[in-house]
Motif scaffolding. Structure first.
Motif, mmCIF file in Angstrom:
data_model
loop_
_atom_site.group_PDB
_atom_site.id
_atom_site.type_symbol
_atom_site.label_atom_id
_atom_site.label_comp_id
_atom_site.label_asym_id
_atom_site.label_seq_id
_atom_site.Cartn_x
_atom_site.Cartn_y
_atom_site.Cartn_z
ATOM 1 N N ASP A 196 0.829 -1.212 0.000
ATOM 2 C CA ASP A 196 0.000 0.000 0.000
ATOM 3 C C ASP A 196 0.862 1.261 0.000
ATOM 4 O OD1 ASP A 196 -2.256 -1.501 -0.039
ATOM 5 O OD2 ASP A 196 -2.772 -1.241 2.074
ATOM 6 N N LYS A 197 1.962 1.235 0.744
ATOM 7 C CA LYS A 197 2.837 2.401 0.802
ATOM 8 C C LYS A 197 3.409 2.733 -0.582
ATOM 9 C CE LYS A 197 6.823 4.188 3.359
ATOM 10 N NZ LYS A 197 7.841 3.887 4.403
ATOM 11 N N ASN A 198 3.902 1.694 -1.264
ATOM 12 C CA ASN A 198 4.450 1.903 -2.611
ATOM 13 C C ASN A 198 3.358 2.259 -3.613
ATOM 14 O OD1 ASN A 198 7.081 1.296 -1.785
ATOM 15 N ND2 ASN A 198 6.770 -0.892 -2.104
ATOM 16 N N ARG A 199 2.192 1.638 -3.452
ATOM 17 C CA ARG A 199 1.085 1.912 -4.359
ATOM 18 C C ARG A 199 0.593 3.352 -4.228
ATOM 19 N NH1 ARG A 199 -0.699 0.341 -9.241
ATOM 20 N NH2 ARG A 199 -2.974 0.517 -9.423
ATOM 21 N N LEU A 200 0.532 3.857 -2.995
ATOM 22 C CA LEU A 200 0.114 5.242 -2.784
ATOM 23 C C LEU A 200 1.057 6.219 -3.484
ATOM 24 C CD1 LEU A 200 -1.070 5.503 0.951
ATOM 25 C CD2 LEU A 200 -2.403 6.027 -1.098
ATOM 26 N N ARG A 201 2.345 5.938 -3.396
ATOM 27 C CA ARG A 201 3.313 6.812 -4.066
ATOM 28 C C ARG A 201 3.069 6.856 -5.568
ATOM 29 N NH1 ARG A 201 8.767 4.553 -1.074
ATOM 30 N NH2 ARG A 201 8.448 5.551 0.963
ATOM 31 N N TRP A 202 2.846 5.682 -6.163
ATOM 32 C CA TRP A 202 2.626 5.642 -7.599
ATOM 33 C C TRP A 202 1.328 6.347 -7.975
ATOM 34 C CZ3 TRP A 202 -1.062 3.965 -11.003
ATOM 35 C CH2 TRP A 202 -0.673 3.921 -12.351
ATOM 36 N N LEU A 203 0.257 6.088 -7.222
ATOM 37 C CA LEU A 203 -1.035 6.705 -7.523
ATOM 38 C C LEU A 203 -0.951 8.228 -7.446
ATOM 39 C CD1 LEU A 203 -3.410 4.290 -5.560
ATOM 40 C CD2 LEU A 203 -3.185 4.474 -8.050
ATOM 41 N N GLU A 204 -0.291 8.727 -6.384
ATOM 42 C CA GLU A 204 -0.177 10.181 -6.234
ATOM 43 C C GLU A 204 0.670 10.779 -7.357
ATOM 44 O OE1 GLU A 204 1.387 10.383 -2.316
ATOM 45 O OE2 GLU A 204 -0.565 10.051 -1.342
ATOM 46 N N SER A 205 1.710 10.047 -7.764
ATOM 47 C CA SER A 205 2.544 10.521 -8.875
ATOM 48 C C SER A 205 1.737 10.562 -10.174
ATOM 49 C CB SER A 205 3.764 9.610 -9.032
ATOM 50 O OG SER A 205 4.518 9.964 -10.177
ATOM 51 N N ARG A 206 0.933 9.517 -10.401
ATOM 52 C CA ARG A 206 0.135 9.458 -11.621
ATOM 53 C C ARG A 206 -0.955 10.519 -11.631
ATOM 54 N NH1 ARG A 206 0.346 9.066 -16.806
ATOM 55 N NH2 ARG A 206 -1.524 8.170 -17.771
#
Length: 310
Positions: A196-206
């Motif tokens: 979830d931590k890594n996924r949040l970073r990607w989602l916010e970047s996208r």
């Protein structure tokens, strides 16, 4: 002694069955009482202190205590908040020895006082968070509501329960299965939090990339559909985290849609500190040593669950 502004006052109390107050002396930063023992009429005097925080006042503080020492010849006990340390290792974040630290150490040496050793914490002084105590082993296992809202969780729990094959009395079998499920659940939680931590970073970047493209006039319907899906997933992960922290803090009055978990973090930290065992009283004796506390607890439950007969 009453408080001065935001500074705390001083309160000295004693057991009147054992001691009689004979004399007292009040200074700017100290309160002294001469006590006579009821049993044999011997005398001691105790000084409670609340040291100044300003450096310019500390010299007068030590001078005041020197005067107190000269008032009586009886054995002296002194305690309270000195607002000072003796050594670098007594304060979190301290890097050098100061003049005031040397003055404190000289005061103790000149009057042949014994500095009682610290028990239960790393520092005598720590700003902000409470001093961290020694490790007391793994924390107790508590099921979080947010875990049960994950996709396929009921199916996953069933698979773990059925995977472990065990024989013996029913209570033993259930105990083994519960321990196995707990172990697998902890492993899953650790992996999910990292994902979830890594996924949040990607989602916010996208989300930032799409907003930038639309701001430049390069947006289209596909971008808007993708943005809707990404925001829904992003909000879902944040909601999962918020529910988790809300359960830990036991605060239930905020709305479900509030994504700010800072308040829940703070409340959970307060509860964690309040739940910590810093000392126990057993058979009239105060116990502060970690190993002794552990032994007392183990002995209590051994007696509680031991059988005297069939």
């Amino acid at each position: 002694m009453g408080s001065k502004g935001a500074s705390g006052g001083i309160l000295v109390a004693w057991d009147e069955l054992c001691w009689i107050s004979v004399e007292e002396w009040i200074g700017n930063h100290s309160l002294s009482v001469v006590l006579q023992r009821v049993e044999d009429a011997s005398k001691v005097f105790f000084t409670g202190v609340y040291g100044p925080s300003l450096r310019v006042e500390k010299r007068r503080f030590w001078e005041e205590l020197n005067v107190v020492r000269d008032l009586w010849v009886f054995p002296w006990c002194i305690g309270g908040d000195f607002n000072e340390i003796r050594f670098v290792g007594e304060r979190s974040g301290c890097r050098r020895t100061t003049r005031n630290m040397v003055a404190f150490d000289d005061f103790i040496a000149n009057h042949e006082l014994v500095d009682l050793p610290l028990a239960g914490a790393r520092f005598t002084w720590n700003r902000g968070e409470n001093p961290k105590l020694e490790s007391w082993g793994p924390p107790p296992f508590r099921l979080e509501i947010a875990w049960l809202q994950a996709p396929r969780m009921e199916e996953r729990l069933g698979e773990w329960w059925s995977f472990l094959k065990s024989e013996g009395p029913l209570d033993v079998v259930i105990g083994r299965k519960l321990r196995f499920v707990k172990k697998k659940l902890r492993e899953w939680v650790k992996e999910k939090r990292a994902f979830d931590k890594n996924r949040l970073r990607w989602l916010e970047s996208r989300i930032g990339e799409i907003n930038f493209l639309e701001g430049e006039g390069n947006g289209n319907s596909n971008f808007r559909e993708e943005l809707g899906r990404i925001k829904a997933e992003h909000n879902g992960i944040l909601l999962h985290e918020k529910i988790s922290w809300r359960q830990k803090s036991r605060v239930k009055w905020l709305k479900e849609g509030d994504k700010n978990t800072t308040y829940f973090h703070a409340m959970a930290s307060v509860r964690r500190r309040g739940s910590r065992i810093e000392f126990l009283e057993a058979e009239g004796e105060k116990i502060i040593d970690k190993d002794e506390i552990t032994g007392v607890i183990l002995e209590f439950y051994k007696k509680l669950y031991s059988s005297d007969g069939s």
